[in-house]
Each structure stands twice: as C-alpha cells, then as structure tokens.
Design a protein around this motif. Structure first.
Motif, PDB file in Angstrom:
ATOM      1  N   LEU A 112      86.734 -31.235 -76.124  1.00 29.42           N
ATOM      2  CA  LEU A 112      87.328 -29.799 -76.615  1.00 29.42           C
ATOM      3  C   LEU A 112      86.888 -29.373 -77.558  1.00 29.42           C
ATOM      4  O   LEU A 112      88.022 -28.430 -77.873  1.00 29.42           O
ATOM      5  N   PHE A 113      87.306 -30.117 -79.018  1.00 36.71           N
ATOM      6  CA  PHE A 113      86.819 -30.066 -80.204  1.00 36.71           C
ATOM      7  C   PHE A 113      85.708 -28.091 -80.301  1.00 36.71           C
ATOM      8  O   PHE A 113      86.794 -27.462 -80.749  1.00 36.71           O
ATOM      9  N   TYR A 114      85.101 -27.934 -79.384  1.00 36.77           N
ATOM     10  CA  TYR A 114      83.938 -26.893 -79.959  1.00 36.77           C
ATOM     11  C   TYR A 114      84.198 -26.368 -78.643  1.00 36.77           C
ATOM     12  O   TYR A 114      83.352 -25.132 -79.093  1.00 36.77           O
ATOM     13  N   TYR A 115      84.789 -26.247 -76.938  1.00 38.70           N
ATOM     14  CA  TYR A 115      84.748 -25.823 -76.010  1.00 38.70           C
ATOM     15  C   TYR A 115      86.199 -25.551 -75.893  1.00 38.70           C
ATOM     16  O   TYR A 115      86.849 -25.795 -75.693  1.00 38.70           O
ATOM     17  N   GLU A 116      86.368 -24.579 -75.506  1.00 41.32           N
ATOM     18  CA  GLU A 116      88.248 -23.601 -75.016  1.00 41.32           C
ATOM     19  C   GLU A 116      87.863 -22.432 -73.896  1.00 41.32           C
ATOM     20  O   GLU A 116      86.684 -22.266 -73.174  1.00 41.32           O
ATOM     21  N   GLY A 117      88.002 -22.686 -73.063  1.00 40.51           N
ATOM     22  CA  GLY A 117      88.792 -21.710 -71.975  1.00 40.51           C
ATOM     23  C   GLY A 117      87.981 -22.147 -70.700  1.00 40.51           C
ATOM     24  O   GLY A 117      87.046 -22.611 -70.512  1.00 40.51           O
ATOM     25  N   GLU A 118      87.173 -20.429 -70.740  1.00 45.80           N
ATOM     26  CA  GLU A 118      86.011 -21.316 -69.039  1.00 45.80           C
ATOM     27  C   GLU A 118      84.509 -22.478 -69.613  1.00 45.80           C
ATOM     28  O   GLU A 118      84.068 -22.739 -69.113  1.00 45.80           O
ATOM     29  N   ALA A 119      84.074 -22.296 -71.342  1.00 48.76           N
ATOM     30  CA  ALA A 119      83.093 -22.642 -70.929  1.00 48.76           C
ATOM     31  C   ALA A 119      83.938 -24.604 -71.237  1.00 48.76           C
ATOM     32  O   ALA A 119      83.365 -25.303 -70.411  1.00 48.76           O
ATOM     33  N   ALA A 120      85.324 -24.738 -71.678  1.00 43.50           N
ATOM     34  CA  ALA A 120      85.523 -26.058 -71.742  1.00 43.50           C
ATOM     35  C   ALA A 120      85.964 -26.169 -69.968  1.00 43.50           C
ATOM     36  O   ALA A 120      85.498 -27.784 -69.677  1.00 43.50           O
ATOM     37  N   ALA A 121      86.047 -25.763 -69.073  1.00 40.87           N
ATOM     38  CA  ALA A 121      86.646 -26.257 -67.673  1.00 40.87           C
ATOM     39  C   ALA A 121      85.272 -26.354 -67.006  1.00 40.87           C
ATOM     40  O   ALA A 121      84.823 -27.370 -66.741  1.00 40.87           O
ATOM     41  N   GLU A 122      83.791 -25.688 -67.376  1.00 46.54           N
ATOM     42  CA  GLU A 122      83.101 -25.426 -66.818  1.00 46.54           C
ATOM     43  C   GLU A 122      82.033 -27.518 -67.295  1.00 46.54           C
ATOM     44  O   GLU A 122      81.639 -27.929 -67.009  1.00 46.54           O
ATOM     45  N   THR A 123      82.375 -27.326 -68.459  1.00 45.89           N
ATOM     46  CA  THR A 123      81.528 -28.257 -69.379  1.00 45.89           C
ATOM     47  C   THR A 123      82.303 -29.946 -68.911  1.00 45.89           C
ATOM     48  O   THR A 123      82.017 -30.945 -68.440  1.00 45.89           O
ATOM     49  N   GLN A 124      83.683 -29.545 -68.466  1.00 39.83           N
ATOM     50  CA  GLN A 124      84.650 -30.888 -67.976  1.00 39.83           C
ATOM     51  C   GLN A 124      83.816 -31.124 -66.555  1.00 39.83           C
ATOM     52  O   GLN A 124      83.701 -32.339 -66.573  1.00 39.83           O
ATOM     53  N   LYS A 125      83.109 -30.073 -65.504  1.00 40.97           N
ATOM     54  CA  LYS A 125      83.217 -30.454 -64.389  1.00 40.97           C
ATOM     55  C   LYS A 125      82.033 -31.566 -64.377  1.00 40.97           C
ATOM     56  O   LYS A 125      81.142 -32.300 -63.896  1.00 40.97           O
ATOM     57  N   PHE A 126      80.843 -30.168 -65.700  1.00 43.77           N
ATOM     58  CA  PHE A 126      79.813 -31.728 -65.965  1.00 43.77           C
ATOM     59  C   PHE A 126      79.531 -33.313 -66.259  1.00 43.77           C
ATOM     60  O   PHE A 126      79.038 -33.263 -65.856  1.00 43.77           O
ATOM     61  N   ILE A 127      80.680 -33.168 -67.098  1.00 39.54           N
ATOM     62  CA  ILE A 127      80.974 -34.299 -67.498  1.00 39.54           C
ATOM     63  C   ILE A 127      81.449 -34.856 -66.529  1.00 39.54           C
ATOM     64  O   ILE A 127      81.177 -36.197 -66.410  1.00 39.54           O
ATOM     65  N   GLU A 128      81.930 -34.673 -65.912  1.00 38.36           N
ATOM     66  CA  GLU A 128      82.577 -35.376 -64.081  1.00 38.36           C
ATOM     67  C   GLU A 128      81.565 -35.958 -63.076  1.00 38.36           C
ATOM     68  O   GLU A 128      81.684 -37.560 -63.029  1.00 38.36           O
ATOM     69  N   ALA A 129      80.606 -34.939 -63.270  1.00 40.85           N
ATOM     70  CA  ALA A 129      79.216 -35.380 -62.184  1.00 40.85           C
ATOM     71  C   ALA A 129      78.614 -36.444 -62.963  1.00 40.85           C
ATOM     72  O   ALA A 129      78.200 -37.504 -62.444  1.00 40.85           O
TER      73      ALA A 129
END
Length: 218
Positions: A112-129
């Motif tokens: 979250l230090f390196y990702y914001e906005g749209e990229a952070a939201a999509e990355t979160q989904k990726f990690i959750e998977a």
C-alpha cells in the motif's frame, strides 16, 4: 509486481485490466502454476530480498521475502535521476506485492506504500485470491526490456516484461509446488502509470498487463 501470479486468474479477472496479476496459467477458480497466489505463512526462514539492504529513505518499508523467491531485474541504470528512481521504486513495488501474499495480508502496509487508487484496489483483489487459495508464489522471476518515461516533475510511465518460466505457485497445506509447462503465456508485458507523491516516492496508479505478448517472447 507487481504485479503478477498464475493462480487465481479468474478471481482476479476483474482486476487484471488495471493490475498486473502475473498469472501464467489460464483462467479457472483454482490458481494455476504460473499465476502467483495470495500468500500465506511460509513456515521457513526468510532472507532480505535484493535491494532490501538499501537505505530506507522516505519511510520506504523494509521488504524481506522467503529465500525461495528470487528476482532478477535486467534494468540498467539510465543515468537520469528521475528515471532511475522510477525503476528503483518499481522493483520494490513488485516485491511488496509478493510480501503481502507471503504474509497473507491483503492490506499489507508495504504494498500500500507503493500502490494507490485503481492499482491498489485491483492489487488487493489479487492478493485476496491467493489468501483464499492458501498459496503463495515461489521460484525465480526475471524482469527485462524496461522503458521508462518521466513527464514533468511528478508523472511517469514504465513498460517492462516479466519472465515467469521458472516461477510457480505453492500451496501451503499440504505444501506443494504447482509446476507448469513453459508456454508463450509465461511471458508478460506490463504498462504502469506512476506519480511522485509528497514523500518523493514513485507510486503506481494504474497497471495493465498482457500475457503472451509478442514483445516479451525469448
């Protein structure tokens, strides 16, 4: 990263357009061998990732990953201060996503230090998977053919390739590495948009990936 896994391609499908899920495998509810899955406790010792020993300026998080995860960044320094800073922060952003997977924490502070906005939201989904699949990434990942452009004082873009031929998903219980055959889809093209925040860190706002890109084939 991540970007960047092979497992949960379907679960992250919605995020793929803006994210970098490096999934080498095809779609499906189950993670596939070349798609990094959201991690979990590794149960083993960890070692500092390349570059982790560098001075943690601007509050950059220290990133330590399991010794079975290795990275090769064939990104020669450009000699331009801003471009080299974009490359350096992008390396750490990729590792930070894997750290969240290893920690099984979709809200891990490092990425979250390196990702914001749209990229952070999509990355979160990726990690959750990955977390849901109780798996993480393992193996060796190579990054090459980087092209960075800086526009003005706080906007940049970075296009690069990832070689996942020797990278795999590892299920944690029972522990099993899912190895897959190398195909054209083992090579992924990423296009990221970044901006420099008030701390002087280049953070990712948008991320698009293209698996099997002709540009990245060996």
């Amino acid at each position: 990263m991540n970007r960047r896994p092979r497992l949960l391609a379907t679960a992250a499908a919605g995020a793929t357009a803006a994210l970098l899920l490096t999934a080498c495998g095809g779609g499906g509810d189950k993670p596939k061998a070349n798609d990094k899955i959201a991690g979990a406790d590794t149960g083993g010792a960890t070692s500092a990732a390349p570059g982790a020993g560098a001075t943690q300026s601007a509050g950059r998080p220290k990133i330590e990953l399991p010794s079975d995860l290795t990275y090769t960044f064939e990104w020669p320094k450009t000699g331009d201060k801003d471009k080299d800073a974009v490359l350096a922060d992008s390396e750490q952003s990729i590792k930070a996503v894997d750290l969240a997977i290893v920690n099984q924490d979709a809200l891990d502070k490092a990425y979250l230090f390196y990702y914001e906005g749209e990229a952070a939201a999509e990355t979160q989904k990726f990690i959750e998977a990955y977390v849901k699949a109780k798996a993480r990434t393992t193996g060796a990942y190579r990054y090459y053919d980087a092209a960075v452009n800086v526009n003005g004082s706080d906007s940049a873009s970075l296009v690069y390739c990832e070689d996942q031929a020797k990278g795999y998903d590892m299920y944690l219980k029972p522990k099993k590495v899912d190895k897959t055959t190398v195909t054209k889809n083992s090579y992924v093209l990423y296009n990221t948009q970044l901006h420099k925040n008030d701390k002087g860190v280049w953070v990712i706002e948008k991320l698009i990936s293209q698996r099997g890109s002709a540009k990245c084939q060996p």
